[in-house]
Design a protein around this motif. Structure first.
Motif, mmCIF file in Angstrom:
data_model
loop_
_atom_site.group_PDB
_atom_site.id
_atom_site.type_symbol
_atom_site.label_atom_id
_atom_site.label_comp_id
_atom_site.label_asym_id
_atom_site.label_seq_id
_atom_site.Cartn_x
_atom_site.Cartn_y
_atom_site.Cartn_z
ATOM 1 N N ALA A 26 23.091 32.053 44.305
ATOM 2 C CA ALA A 26 24.058 32.085 45.493
ATOM 3 C C ALA A 26 25.525 32.790 45.161
ATOM 4 C CB ALA A 26 24.244 30.473 45.749
ATOM 5 N N ARG A 27 25.791 32.640 44.104
ATOM 6 C CA ARG A 27 27.158 33.342 43.466
ATOM 7 C C ARG A 27 26.771 34.300 42.548
ATOM 8 N NH1 ARG A 27 30.410 27.453 44.005
ATOM 9 N NH2 ARG A 27 30.513 27.681 46.521
ATOM 10 N N ASN A 28 27.718 34.238 41.393
ATOM 11 C CA ASN A 28 27.859 35.022 40.420
ATOM 12 C C ASN A 28 26.426 34.833 39.451
ATOM 13 O OD1 ASN A 28 30.213 36.451 41.148
ATOM 14 N ND2 ASN A 28 31.424 35.702 39.380
ATOM 15 N N LEU A 29 25.809 35.577 38.943
ATOM 16 C CA LEU A 29 24.903 35.485 37.918
ATOM 17 C C LEU A 29 25.284 34.510 36.920
ATOM 18 C CD1 LEU A 29 23.270 39.120 37.598
ATOM 19 C CD2 LEU A 29 22.391 37.411 38.849
ATOM 20 N N SER A 30 24.071 33.561 36.807
ATOM 21 C CA SER A 30 24.375 32.697 35.445
ATOM 22 C C SER A 30 22.772 32.759 34.612
ATOM 23 C CB SER A 30 24.686 31.494 35.932
ATOM 24 O OG SER A 30 23.602 30.661 36.335
ATOM 25 N N ARG A 31 23.074 32.201 33.700
ATOM 26 C CA ARG A 31 21.828 31.978 32.709
ATOM 27 C C ARG A 31 20.775 31.160 33.113
ATOM 28 N NH1 ARG A 31 17.906 31.893 30.592
ATOM 29 N NH2 ARG A 31 17.350 31.921 28.575
ATOM 30 N N ASP A 32 21.141 30.386 34.162
ATOM 31 C CA ASP A 32 20.357 29.521 34.779
ATOM 32 C C ASP A 32 19.399 30.217 35.890
ATOM 33 O OD1 ASP A 32 20.871 27.157 33.383
ATOM 34 O OD2 ASP A 32 22.208 26.409 34.625
ATOM 35 N N ASP A 33 19.685 31.469 36.274
ATOM 36 C CA ASP A 33 19.073 32.067 37.088
ATOM 37 C C ASP A 33 17.925 32.924 36.765
ATOM 38 O OD1 ASP A 33 20.821 31.591 39.385
ATOM 39 O OD2 ASP A 33 22.276 33.175 38.647
ATOM 40 N N PHE B 180 37.618 59.450 36.197
ATOM 41 C CA PHE B 180 36.144 59.123 36.385
ATOM 42 C C PHE B 180 36.326 57.646 36.344
ATOM 43 C CE2 PHE B 180 31.872 60.604 34.936
ATOM 44 C CZ PHE B 180 31.090 59.434 35.028
ATOM 45 N N GLU B 181 35.923 57.185 37.559
ATOM 46 C CA GLU B 181 36.023 55.529 37.903
ATOM 47 C C GLU B 181 34.586 54.992 37.754
ATOM 48 O OE1 GLU B 181 37.307 52.345 38.224
ATOM 49 O OE2 GLU B 181 38.818 53.789 38.486
ATOM 50 N N ASN B 182 34.716 53.795 36.818
ATOM 51 C CA ASN B 182 33.650 52.866 36.909
ATOM 52 C C ASN B 182 33.722 51.656 36.997
ATOM 53 O OD1 ASN B 182 31.640 54.799 35.266
ATOM 54 N ND2 ASN B 182 33.286 54.942 33.715
ATOM 55 N N VAL B 183 35.081 51.199 37.242
ATOM 56 C CA VAL B 183 35.306 49.517 37.455
ATOM 57 C C VAL B 183 35.585 49.311 38.976
ATOM 58 C CG1 VAL B 183 36.676 47.673 36.825
ATOM 59 C CG2 VAL B 183 36.151 49.646 34.997
ATOM 60 N N GLY B 184 36.694 49.803 39.556
ATOM 61 C CA GLY B 184 36.961 49.283 40.883
ATOM 62 C C GLY B 184 38.520 49.454 40.999
ATOM 63 N N ALA B 185 38.884 48.478 41.869
ATOM 64 C CA ALA B 185 40.331 48.725 42.293
ATOM 65 C C ALA B 185 41.204 48.281 41.506
ATOM 66 C CB ALA B 185 40.489 47.594 43.434
ATOM 67 N N LYS B 186 40.861 47.133 40.330
ATOM 68 C CA LYS B 186 41.999 47.131 39.326
ATOM 69 C C LYS B 186 42.201 48.153 38.542
ATOM 70 C CE LYS B 186 42.620 44.025 35.412
ATOM 71 N NZ LYS B 186 42.102 42.975 34.612
ATOM 72 N N THR B 187 41.368 49.395 38.294
ATOM 73 C CA THR B 187 41.766 50.439 37.514
ATOM 74 C C THR B 187 42.054 51.722 38.256
ATOM 75 O OG1 THR B 187 39.375 50.937 37.250
ATOM 76 C CG2 THR B 187 40.478 49.842 35.200
ATOM 77 N N TYR C 270 30.287 44.220 41.457
ATOM 78 C CA TYR C 270 28.914 44.300 41.990
ATOM 79 C C TYR C 270 28.352 42.818 42.382
ATOM 80 C CZ TYR C 270 28.204 48.870 39.909
ATOM 81 O OH TYR C 270 28.281 50.258 39.943
ATOM 82 N N GLN C 271 29.364 41.858 41.790
ATOM 83 C CA GLN C 271 28.712 40.418 42.065
ATOM 84 C C GLN C 271 29.271 39.864 43.397
ATOM 85 O OE1 GLN C 271 26.800 38.508 39.482
ATOM 86 N NE2 GLN C 271 27.814 38.505 37.676
ATOM 87 N N ASP C 272 29.783 40.430 44.287
ATOM 88 C CA ASP C 272 30.299 39.918 45.603
ATOM 89 C C ASP C 272 30.066 41.176 46.476
ATOM 90 O OD1 ASP C 272 32.917 41.158 45.602
ATOM 91 O OD2 ASP C 272 33.420 39.837 44.076
ATOM 92 N N MET C 273 30.483 40.667 47.707
ATOM 93 C CA MET C 273 30.794 41.534 48.738
ATOM 94 C C MET C 273 32.105 41.421 49.443
ATOM 95 S SD MET C 273 27.970 43.345 48.893
ATOM 96 C CE MET C 273 27.976 44.199 50.325
ATOM 97 N N ASN C 274 33.132 41.230 48.786
ATOM 98 C CA ASN C 274 34.286 40.856 49.253
ATOM 99 C C ASN C 274 34.908 42.477 49.502
ATOM 100 O OD1 ASN C 274 34.136 38.208 49.067
ATOM 101 N ND2 ASN C 274 34.999 38.227 46.829
ATOM 102 N N PRO C 275 35.984 42.499 50.487
ATOM 103 C CA PRO C 275 36.739 43.723 50.644
ATOM 104 C C PRO C 275 36.950 44.269 49.340
ATOM 105 C CG PRO C 275 37.093 42.068 52.430
ATOM 106 C CD PRO C 275 36.522 41.437 51.292
ATOM 107 N N ILE C 276 37.322 45.530 49.232
ATOM 108 C CA ILE C 276 38.038 46.238 48.228
ATOM 109 C C ILE C 276 39.405 46.650 48.456
ATOM 110 C CG2 ILE C 276 37.720 48.120 46.366
ATOM 111 C CD1 ILE C 276 34.833 47.745 46.595
ATOM 112 N N ALA C 277 40.245 46.143 48.016
ATOM 113 C CA ALA C 277 41.777 46.582 48.567
ATOM 114 C C ALA C 277 42.472 47.504 47.391
ATOM 115 C CB ALA C 277 42.951 45.175 48.637
ATOM 116 N N LEU C 278 43.133 48.531 48.095
ATOM 117 C CA LEU C 278 43.817 49.583 47.310
ATOM 118 C C LEU C 278 45.307 49.899 48.030
ATOM 119 C CD1 LEU C 278 40.943 52.301 46.838
ATOM 120 C CD2 LEU C 278 42.086 50.824 45.291
ATOM 121 N N LYS C 279 46.155 49.504 47.187
ATOM 122 C CA LYS C 279 47.485 49.678 47.731
ATOM 123 C C LYS C 279 47.793 51.102 48.125
ATOM 124 C CE LYS C 279 49.724 47.196 44.673
ATOM 125 N NZ LYS C 279 50.824 46.570 43.789
#
Length: 332
Positions: free
Chosen positions: A14-21, A219-226, A249-258
């Motif tokens: 339902a949310r982020n992957l966990s060991r119980d999945d 070369f970008e591997n991470v996302g907005a933070k970098t 990868y664990q959500d579908m939230n918008p990716i914001a870039l200033k």
């Protein structure tokens, strides 16, 4: 009948992957028939892109629809009913996360030993990780000697290889990684010119200081933070190869870039790419990467977990950025 333990998803997370999945189940299957090969997996590649398949139970292999985890492996042939393979051969392919499996011979590729190098190299430098790094640096960015090159997730497999390829070309190479220990690894073990910690309170300023000049290629591997701090420091007509978005990868939230406007203002080229886009170049890439492995111009750094039962924790540790280099599950 042959029995083996296998990893399977319990339910769609339902949310982020966990060991119980995840669960470990024991399955049985028939011995190999004509054209089949019975293999014992020795290494599985723990790849971030599998996260989407795990969450949605959808992937290129139909078994994903049943929650069965399928990934890239290096294996040893135990029994062959295909004349192209013999007992004791080593092969690479894709299969369920399980210890043994019967696979059609035409789905396997024989691999040869390289003296002093573990077979796991075919899942890292000589596998899709290395080929992806090569394609991004040479095919997308067309990096030249003397340029300033930056790469995020520099302590990871793809980022680490990309940086080492860039160094061999003659670029100034600056990595972005998580923490002082990883940055030390990037500089001291991989040979980068500098590395900045993405946990910094002012990554933009730290990146500018480490680069020393505007960034020509990234070369970008991470996302907005970098990516955002890179956009703030990129040169006019700079180039960006978008390889991964592991932070998203664990959500579908918008990716914001200033700094998104810099794409227009500075005429930046940002290209997302996939390995099949460069299929025609892969023989050349494979030959160059193998030569670098043999010559020692590229480091084989691995984070290894042992045993099929450790697969869920090993995979989650990889997603959380624990360890450096190629994350592998070792069996047998």
């Amino acid at each position: 009948m042959i029995s083996t333990p296998r990893i399977r998803m319990k339910a769609k997370p339902a949310r982020n992957l966990s060991r119980d999945d995840f669960s470990v189940e024991t399955i049985s299957f028939q011995a190999p028939a004509s054209g089949d090969v019975l293999v014992a997996a020795r290494f599985f590649s723990l790849d971030p892109y599998l996260t989407g398949f795990m969450r949605g139970w959808q992937g290129p292999d139909p078994r994903w629809g049943e929650g069965i985890v399928v990934g890239r492996f290096v294996a040893e042939v135990i029994e062959s009913r295909d004349p192209r393979f013999a007992t004791g051969d080593w092969v690479q392919g894709e299969g369920g996360w399980q210890e043994t499996e019967v696979i059609r011979g035409d789905k396997l590729q024989k691999i040869e030993a390289i003296p002093g190098v573990p077979f796991s190299v075919y899942l890292s430098v000589l596998g899709s990780s290395g080929l992806t790094a090569w394609a991004g640096v040479n095919g997308v960015l067309k990096l030249q000697a003397g340029e300033t090159f930056t790469v995020s997730s520099a302590a990871g497999m793809v980022g680490g290889i990309a940086g080492q390829i860039a160094k061999k070309i003659g670029a100034r190479v600056v990595g972005i990684a998580g923490g002082a220990e990883k940055c030390g690894h990037v500089v001291n073990s991989l040979g980068f010119d500098a590395c900045v910690d993405h946990h910094s309170h002012d990554l933009q300023a730290d990146l500018a200081a480490a680069a020393g000049s505007p960034i020509a290629a990234h070369f970008e591997n991470v996302g907005a933070k970098t990516l955002d701090p890179v956009l703030a420091n990129i040169a006019d007509r700079g180039r960006i190869a978008l390889c991964g978005l592991i932070a998203h990868y664990q959500d579908m939230n918008p990716i914001a870039l200033k700094e998104f406007r810099r794409l227009l203002i500075s005429g930046i080229t940002l290209r997302g790419f996939r390995l099949p886009d460069f299929a025609a170049d892969l023989p050349q890439a494979s030959a160059e990467l193998k030569a670098m492995v043999i010559s020692g111009d590229i480091s084989l750094i691995e984070t290894i977990s042992h045993g099929i039962a450790s697969a869920p924790d090993a995979y989650l540790n990889m997603l959380e950025g624990k360890g450096v280099g190629k994350h592998l599950l070792k069996l047998g």
